[in-house]
Design a protein around this motif. Structure first.
Motif, PDB file in Angstrom:
ATOM      1  N   ILE A   1      -4.129   5.086 -10.909  1.00 46.88           N
ATOM      2  CA  ILE A   1      -3.398   4.353  -9.471  1.00 46.88           C
ATOM      3  C   ILE A   1      -1.729   4.103  -9.889  1.00 46.88           C
ATOM      4  O   ILE A   1      -1.514   3.599 -10.658  1.00 46.88           O
ATOM      5  CB  ILE A   1      -4.067   3.152  -9.031  1.00 46.88           C
ATOM      6  N   MET A   2      -0.962   4.640  -8.940  1.00 46.34           N
ATOM      7  CA  MET A   2       0.395   4.556  -9.161  1.00 46.34           C
ATOM      8  C   MET A   2       0.989   3.528  -7.792  1.00 46.34           C
ATOM      9  O   MET A   2       1.482   3.956  -6.753  1.00 46.34           O
ATOM     10  CB  MET A   2       0.955   5.933  -9.070  1.00 46.34           C
ATOM     11  N   ILE A   3       0.813   2.217  -7.680  1.00 45.94           N
ATOM     12  CA  ILE A   3       1.152   1.490  -6.451  1.00 45.94           C
ATOM     13  C   ILE A   3       2.485   1.479  -6.627  1.00 45.94           C
ATOM     14  O   ILE A   3       3.293   1.060  -7.596  1.00 45.94           O
ATOM     15  CB  ILE A   3       0.365  -0.145  -7.019  1.00 45.94           C
ATOM     16  N   GLN A   4       2.946   1.539  -5.391  1.00 46.29           N
ATOM     17  CA  GLN A   4       4.629   1.509  -5.023  1.00 46.29           C
ATOM     18  C   GLN A   4       4.578   0.567  -3.818  1.00 46.29           C
ATOM     19  O   GLN A   4       3.993   0.658  -2.940  1.00 46.29           O
ATOM     20  CB  GLN A   4       5.311   2.893  -5.102  1.00 46.29           C
ATOM     21  N   PHE A   5       5.704  -0.283  -3.990  1.00 45.51           N
ATOM     22  CA  PHE A   5       6.160  -1.166  -2.770  1.00 45.51           C
ATOM     23  C   PHE A   5       7.590  -0.467  -2.124  1.00 45.51           C
ATOM     24  O   PHE A   5       8.504  -0.138  -3.140  1.00 45.51           O
ATOM     25  CB  PHE A   5       6.365  -2.403  -2.846  1.00 45.51           C
TER      26      PHE A   5
ATOM     27  N   MET B   1       7.160  -4.034   3.617  1.00 50.65           N
ATOM     28  CA  MET B   1       6.821  -2.928   2.584  1.00 50.65           C
ATOM     29  C   MET B   1       5.724  -2.050   2.818  1.00 50.65           C
ATOM     30  O   MET B   1       4.442  -2.847   2.977  1.00 50.65           O
ATOM     31  CB  MET B   1       7.059  -3.488   1.135  1.00 50.65           C
ATOM     32  N   LEU B   2       5.853  -0.915   2.699  1.00 53.71           N
ATOM     33  CA  LEU B   2       4.626   0.199   2.761  1.00 53.71           C
ATOM     34  C   LEU B   2       4.254   0.193   1.539  1.00 53.71           C
ATOM     35  O   LEU B   2       4.953   0.237   0.467  1.00 53.71           O
ATOM     36  CB  LEU B   2       5.071   1.317   3.256  1.00 53.71           C
ATOM     37  N   ILE B   3       2.936   0.134   1.224  1.00 51.14           N
ATOM     38  CA  ILE B   3       2.162   0.151  -0.059  1.00 51.14           C
ATOM     39  C   ILE B   3       1.508   1.566  -0.267  1.00 51.14           C
ATOM     40  O   ILE B   3       1.084   2.046   0.423  1.00 51.14           O
ATOM     41  CB  ILE B   3       1.127  -0.879  -0.558  1.00 51.14           C
ATOM     42  N   THR B   4       1.980   2.448  -1.196  1.00 54.01           N
ATOM     43  CA  THR B   4       1.553   3.688  -1.444  1.00 54.01           C
ATOM     44  C   THR B   4       1.061   3.706  -2.987  1.00 54.01           C
ATOM     45  O   THR B   4       1.259   3.021  -3.909  1.00 54.01           O
ATOM     46  CB  THR B   4       2.915   4.702  -1.365  1.00 54.01           C
TER      47      THR B   4
ATOM     48  N   GLN C   1     -12.004  -1.021  -3.761  1.00 56.47           N
ATOM     49  CA  GLN C   1     -11.940  -0.019  -4.642  1.00 56.47           C
ATOM     50  C   GLN C   1     -10.988  -0.591  -5.822  1.00 56.47           C
ATOM     51  O   GLN C   1     -10.418   0.231  -6.654  1.00 56.47           O
ATOM     52  CB  GLN C   1     -11.473   1.193  -4.163  1.00 56.47           C
ATOM     53  N   GLY C   2     -10.866  -1.868  -5.833  1.00 60.31           N
ATOM     54  CA  GLY C   2      -9.975  -2.470  -6.813  1.00 60.31           C
ATOM     55  C   GLY C   2      -8.392  -2.324  -6.643  1.00 60.31           C
ATOM     56  O   GLY C   2      -7.549  -2.911  -7.246  1.00 60.31           O
ATOM     57  N   CYS C   3      -8.020  -1.865  -5.359  1.00 61.46           N
ATOM     58  CA  CYS C   3      -6.842  -1.722  -4.995  1.00 61.46           C
ATOM     59  C   CYS C   3      -5.879  -3.048  -4.879  1.00 61.46           C
ATOM     60  O   CYS C   3      -4.822  -3.180  -5.372  1.00 61.46           O
ATOM     61  CB  CYS C   3      -6.628  -0.974  -3.800  1.00 61.46           C
TER      62      CYS C   3
ATOM     63  N   MET D   1      -1.733  -6.921  -6.369  1.00 63.96           N
ATOM     64  CA  MET D   1      -1.375  -8.199  -6.786  1.00 63.96           C
ATOM     65  C   MET D   1      -0.693  -8.106  -8.161  1.00 63.96           C
ATOM     66  O   MET D   1       0.360  -8.977  -8.462  1.00 63.96           O
ATOM     67  CB  MET D   1      -2.463  -9.241  -6.786  1.00 63.96           C
ATOM     68  N   HIS D   2      -1.059  -7.548  -8.997  1.00 64.59           N
ATOM     69  CA  HIS D   2      -0.706  -7.117 -10.335  1.00 64.59           C
ATOM     70  C   HIS D   2       0.724  -6.496 -10.182  1.00 64.59           C
ATOM     71  O   HIS D   2       1.649  -7.131 -10.932  1.00 64.59           O
ATOM     72  CB  HIS D   2      -1.534  -6.471 -11.423  1.00 64.59           C
ATOM     73  N   LYS D   3       0.949  -5.722  -9.483  1.00 65.20           N
ATOM     74  CA  LYS D   3       2.045  -4.994  -9.251  1.00 65.20           C
ATOM     75  C   LYS D   3       3.037  -5.939  -8.668  1.00 65.20           C
ATOM     76  O   LYS D   3       4.242  -6.017  -9.296  1.00 65.20           O
ATOM     77  CB  LYS D   3       2.002  -3.651  -8.561  1.00 65.20           C
TER      78      LYS D   3
END
Length: 179
Positions: free
Chosen positions: A1-5, A50-53, A85-87, A92-94
């Motif tokens: 997973i590549m979380i971006q704000f 913020m959009l989360i992608t 699914q753990g997102c 929160m970590h990101k």
């Protein structure tokens, strides 16, 4: 997973996704009207929508208020397609990586199973629940204040005095409420 704000305004192509997710995730008592939300998004310098992608996939939204001594997380929601699914934990970590210092959010009182589970989730993400009495001001003139609790992350101590300073800024700027 590549979380971006991705900070967005109402003219962003993903704003309709964010707005619909906000409408689907929060009852009117827990959010502004669409008109007021758009106004804050485009014109309030302390506010970040913020959009989360995850890569190219739109998976959520987060709204933050940045104050000199802390960041207030006003809304956080994930798309139903990625829930459980753990997102949330990865988001929160990101967030902890991206936003330094004190993070503060509101939670419902731990009186029912869903509220306790939500508090447990935030605790596993490094947040601490505080016992201070907190009333969320209403978003709308006809609304009623609502008892909540504050959780923080990014500090080892959060005194009653710290709480009162943060509450005053949140009341004044987020809710436009002067007690």
């Amino acid at each position: 997973i590549m979380i971006q704000f991705i900070p967005i305004r109402t003219n962003h192509t993903s704003y309709p996704f964010v707005e619909q997710l906000m409408l689907d995730s929060f009852p009117l008592t827990e959010r502004r009207t669409e008109k007021d939300q758009r106004e804050v998004t485009d014109n309030e310098p302390r506010f970040k929508c913020m959009l989360i992608t995850d890569g190219t996939l739109e998976i959520g939204l987060i709204t933050l208020w940045q104050f000199p001594d802390f960041t207030y997380i006003e809304h956080l929601a994930t798309s139903p397609s990625v829930r459980n699914q753990g997102c949330g934990k990865q988001i929160m970590h990101k967030l902890r990586e991206t936003v330094p210092g004190l993070l503060l959010l509101e939670v419902e009182l731990p009186e029912e199973e869903l509220s306790r589970r939500r508090i447990g989730f935030y605790e596993r993400c490094g947040f601490t629940l505080h016992p201070y009495e907190y009333l969320q001001p209403p978003y709308h003139a006809e609304g009623e204040p609502f008892p909540l609790r504050i959780m923080t992350s990014g500090t080892n101590s959060f005194t009653q005095e710290d709480f009162q300073k943060c509450r005053e800024l949140i009341y004044r700027h987020v809710y436009k409420y002067i007690p």
